[in-house]
Scaffold this active site. Structure first.
Site, PDB file in Angstrom:
ATOM      1  N   SER A  30       0.829  -1.209   0.000  1.00 27.24           N
ATOM      2  CA  SER A  30       0.000   0.000   0.000  1.00 27.24           C
ATOM      3  C   SER A  30       0.861   1.256   0.000  1.00 27.24           C
ATOM      4  CB  SER A  30      -0.926  -0.004   1.222  1.00 27.24           C
ATOM      5  OG  SER A  30      -1.819  -1.094   1.167  1.00 27.24           O
ATOM      6  N   ARG A  49       1.463   3.827  -3.470  1.00 32.38           N
ATOM      7  CA  ARG A  49       1.143   5.255  -3.313  1.00 32.38           C
ATOM      8  C   ARG A  49       2.389   6.107  -3.525  1.00 32.38           C
ATOM      9  NH1 ARG A  49      -2.560   2.466  -0.614  1.00 32.38           N
ATOM     10  NH2 ARG A  49      -4.622   3.362  -0.159  1.00 32.38           N
ATOM     11  N   ARG A  90     -14.027  -7.016 -11.243  1.00 27.22           N
ATOM     12  CA  ARG A  90     -13.859  -6.172 -10.058  1.00 27.22           C
ATOM     13  C   ARG A  90     -14.525  -4.810 -10.272  1.00 27.22           C
ATOM     14  NH1 ARG A  90      -8.204  -6.584  -6.991  1.00 27.22           N
ATOM     15  NH2 ARG A  90      -9.591  -5.760  -5.395  1.00 27.22           N
ATOM     16  N   SER A 115     -14.982   0.099  -2.215  1.00 25.44           N
ATOM     17  CA  SER A 115     -13.530   0.130  -2.026  1.00 25.44           C
ATOM     18  C   SER A 115     -13.064   1.542  -1.719  1.00 25.44           C
ATOM     19  CB  SER A 115     -12.802  -0.375  -3.279  1.00 25.44           C
ATOM     20  OG  SER A 115     -11.402  -0.226  -3.144  1.00 25.44           O
ATOM     21  N   SER A 116     -12.241   1.668  -0.689  1.00 23.80           N
ATOM     22  CA  SER A 116     -11.633   2.966  -0.383  1.00 23.80           C
ATOM     23  C   SER A 116     -10.688   3.415  -1.484  1.00 23.80           C
ATOM     24  CB  SER A 116     -10.869   2.887   0.939  1.00 23.80           C
ATOM     25  OG  SER A 116      -9.767   1.987   0.842  1.00 23.80           O
ATOM     26  N   GLU A 149      -8.559  -6.715   4.839  1.00 22.56           N
ATOM     27  CA  GLU A 149      -7.528  -7.581   4.277  1.00 22.56           C
ATOM     28  C   GLU A 149      -7.065  -8.640   5.274  1.00 22.56           C
ATOM     29  OE1 GLU A 149      -5.206  -3.884   5.749  1.00 22.56           O
ATOM     30  OE2 GLU A 149      -7.216  -4.382   5.017  1.00 22.56           O
ATOM     31  N   ARG A 172     -14.274 -13.204  -1.374  1.00 22.40           N
ATOM     32  CA  ARG A 172     -13.553 -13.831  -0.266  1.00 22.40           C
ATOM     33  C   ARG A 172     -14.484 -14.452   0.762  1.00 22.40           C
ATOM     34  NH1 ARG A 172      -8.496  -9.556   0.661  1.00 22.40           N
ATOM     35  NH2 ARG A 172      -7.137 -10.502  -0.908  1.00 22.40           N
ATOM     36  N   ARG A 203      -4.215 -13.905  -0.311  1.00 24.39           N
ATOM     37  CA  ARG A 203      -4.570 -14.052   1.111  1.00 24.39           C
ATOM     38  C   ARG A 203      -5.351 -15.340   1.368  1.00 24.39           C
ATOM     39  NH1 ARG A 203      -2.269  -9.607   2.966  1.00 24.39           N
ATOM     40  NH2 ARG A 203      -2.567  -7.630   1.872  1.00 24.39           N
ATOM     41  N   LYS A 236       1.809 -11.980  -5.518  1.00 18.91           N
ATOM     42  CA  LYS A 236       1.108 -10.703  -5.688  1.00 18.91           C
ATOM     43  C   LYS A 236       1.650  -9.656  -4.725  1.00 18.91           C
ATOM     44  CE  LYS A 236      -3.554  -8.776  -5.166  1.00 18.91           C
ATOM     45  NZ  LYS A 236      -3.652  -7.971  -6.402  1.00 18.91           N
TER      46      LYS A 236
END
Length: 469
Positions: free
Chosen positions: A61, A65, A161, A202-203, A346, A377, A418, A443
């Site tokens: 993350s 960014r 998605r 999603s943020s 997550e 998920r 995950r 990933k």
């Protein structure tokens, strides 16, 4: 060593059975999309309490960014200890395609220093998003600054998605967008201004607009209108990193973020360890009654993975800061949990894996949005836990999990990193678990199989786990 305890079962509700069946069919479709079935990885069983120090590579993350901001900056900059993984490599490739000069140094298997020289954003290029949400949602606002069309596509499942809210927002801000999901094409120029969108899926819908907003002619004001935004710590991370880059951000009003037009200041960013990727390793201490230390755990952070400290303590671990970092010790008790994971969704696969091994029932709430992650998920976790003999039931916004003795079997990953690590956690104490496509962990954690094996084979310090410097 903690072990699953018997608990009354019960007939699985028809709706849950139907959803799980549909998800199994979706999994088969994904296999056909990718070709032959992926190989199976025999999850190693812990011979005793795990005792190790696991050094983790950088946060995905923060890395992605930082790379976006460096590519939009007013001068060359450096991103040190950046993650080297599929998602991060896709981000670097996307920014390079759009014109930024990306020069690597100090490379290891999962770490790299990037020297980034910004250039005018160029069009006439194609971007591969893979299955990376940060690439498919952070890069389109950058592409709207280009001098020509930019085409986006990704892995087959990426086309499912959610992308509508951010693509609609880019249209409202002046860009031309063909398509409402992958594949799509962006054409600038984008003027910016104020936009209203529903970011409840999603943020990243908000973060993507904020990261590039200072480069829009009018800046950007983003108003969220809809159910609560999940994973708010990720937006806080975006805001903090923008401010460190000299960008003026006003987030004083609830669900409103204002980014003033202006330069993005270049600088040097050092990426923190990825705290979410610590989850399966720290869980190993809890399920085996051992102790795992993660070095360099930050005292203050906006990473959602920091919530592991409280969650694992609630499930029975002893959690303490030590001079090296953070240490989690299993106490021989693995309790069920009732947890709202909306802000840290997550972590859901690891918490669900622990819940399947716990001594009492668990409820995971607030994570309806993870149905739109790398896979659904919620359905995937219920399907795979039940495949091993567990009792996991889907709810509208999460899972109810009751302990039952688990048995070996195939734990499918659905091309979701995950999910794969959740199967590895269960396999520590359930013989015969085989995780399908463990390579999908690349990933965000390209060295996972080696790290897992080294953790289990270590006595005390495991040198070089994760390849960190």
């Amino acid at each position: 060593m903690a072990s699953p305890q018997s608990a009354p079962g019960g007939a699985e509700p028809h709706a849950t059975r139907q959803h799980s069946q549909q998800h199994s069919e979706q999994h088969s479709e994904q296999h056909s999309e990718h070709g032959a079935a992926a190989p199976l990885w025999p999850a190693p069983v812990a011979a005793g309490p795990v005792r190790a120090t696991v050094r983790l590579p950088g946060s995905k993350s923060v890395t992605n960014r930082a790379l976006v901001l460096a590519a939009l900056a007013d001068a060359p900059g450096t991103v040190r200890l950046a993650l080297r993984s599929r998602d991060a490599d896709l981000m670097a490739a996307a920014l390079r395609a759009l014109g930024a000069e990306m020069t690597p140094s100090n490379e290891s298997a999962d770490s790299v220093d990037w020297a980034v020289t910004p250039r005018p954003v160029r069009g006439g290029v194609s971007i591969d998003t893979g299955l990376a949400g940060t690439v498919m949602r952070f890069v389109p606002p950058v592409a709207a600054l280009a001098d020509g069309p930019v085409f986006f596509d990704g892995d087959p499942h990426a086309r499912k998605r959610p992308m509508g809210p951010i693509l609609g927002a880019l249209r409202a801000l002046g860009a031309a967008v063909e398509g409402d999901a992958l594949p799509f094409t962006i054409r600038g120029p984008i003027s910016g201004g104020e936009v209203v969108l529903d970011a409840s899926v999603s943020s990243q819908m908000v973060s993507g607009l904020l990261l590039a907003g200072a480069r829009f002619e009018k800046g950007v004001t983003v108003r969220h209108d809809g159910p609560p935004v999940p994973s708010m710590p990720h937006i806080e991370m975006t805001v903090q990193m923008l401010r460190r880059a000299g960008v003026e951000v006003d987030d004083t009003a609830t669900d409103v973020w204002r980014v003033q037009a202006g330069p993005v200041r270049a600088g040097e960013v050092t990426v923190e360890p990825d705290l979410s990727n610590a989850a399966p390793f720290l869980a190993a201490a809890l399920v085996t009654g051992g102790a795992v230390v993660v070095p360099d755990w930050p005292e203050e952070t906006t990473q959602g993975g920091d919530a592991l400290r409280g969650l694992l303590a609630e499930m029975g671990a002893r959690v303490e800061r030590v001079p090296e970092g953070l240490r989690v010790t299993g106490t021989g008790s693995l309790r069920g949990i009732d947890a709202d994971l909306r802000d840290v969704s997550e972590l859901t696969p690891t918490i669900a894996a622990l819940a399947a091994l716990a001594e009492g029932p668990s409820r995971i709430r607030g994570v309806a949005h993870i149905r739109g992650h790398e896979t659904d998920r919620i359905a995937a976790l219920a399907t795979e836990i039940n495949r091993l003999g567990g009792d996991a039931r889907e709810t509208d916004d999460g899972l109810d999990i009751r302990p039952r003795p688990l048995t070996g079997g195939v734990f499918h990953s659905y091309a979701d990193h995950r999910m794969a690590t959740a199967g590895a956690v269960i396999g520590l104490v359930v013989p015969g678990v085989e995780v399908e496509d463990i390579a999908t962990t690349a990933k965000t954690l390209p060295e996972f199989p080696r790290m897992w094996a080294a953790m289990l084979g270590s006595e005390g310090l495991s040198e070089g786990l994760g390849g960190g410097r």
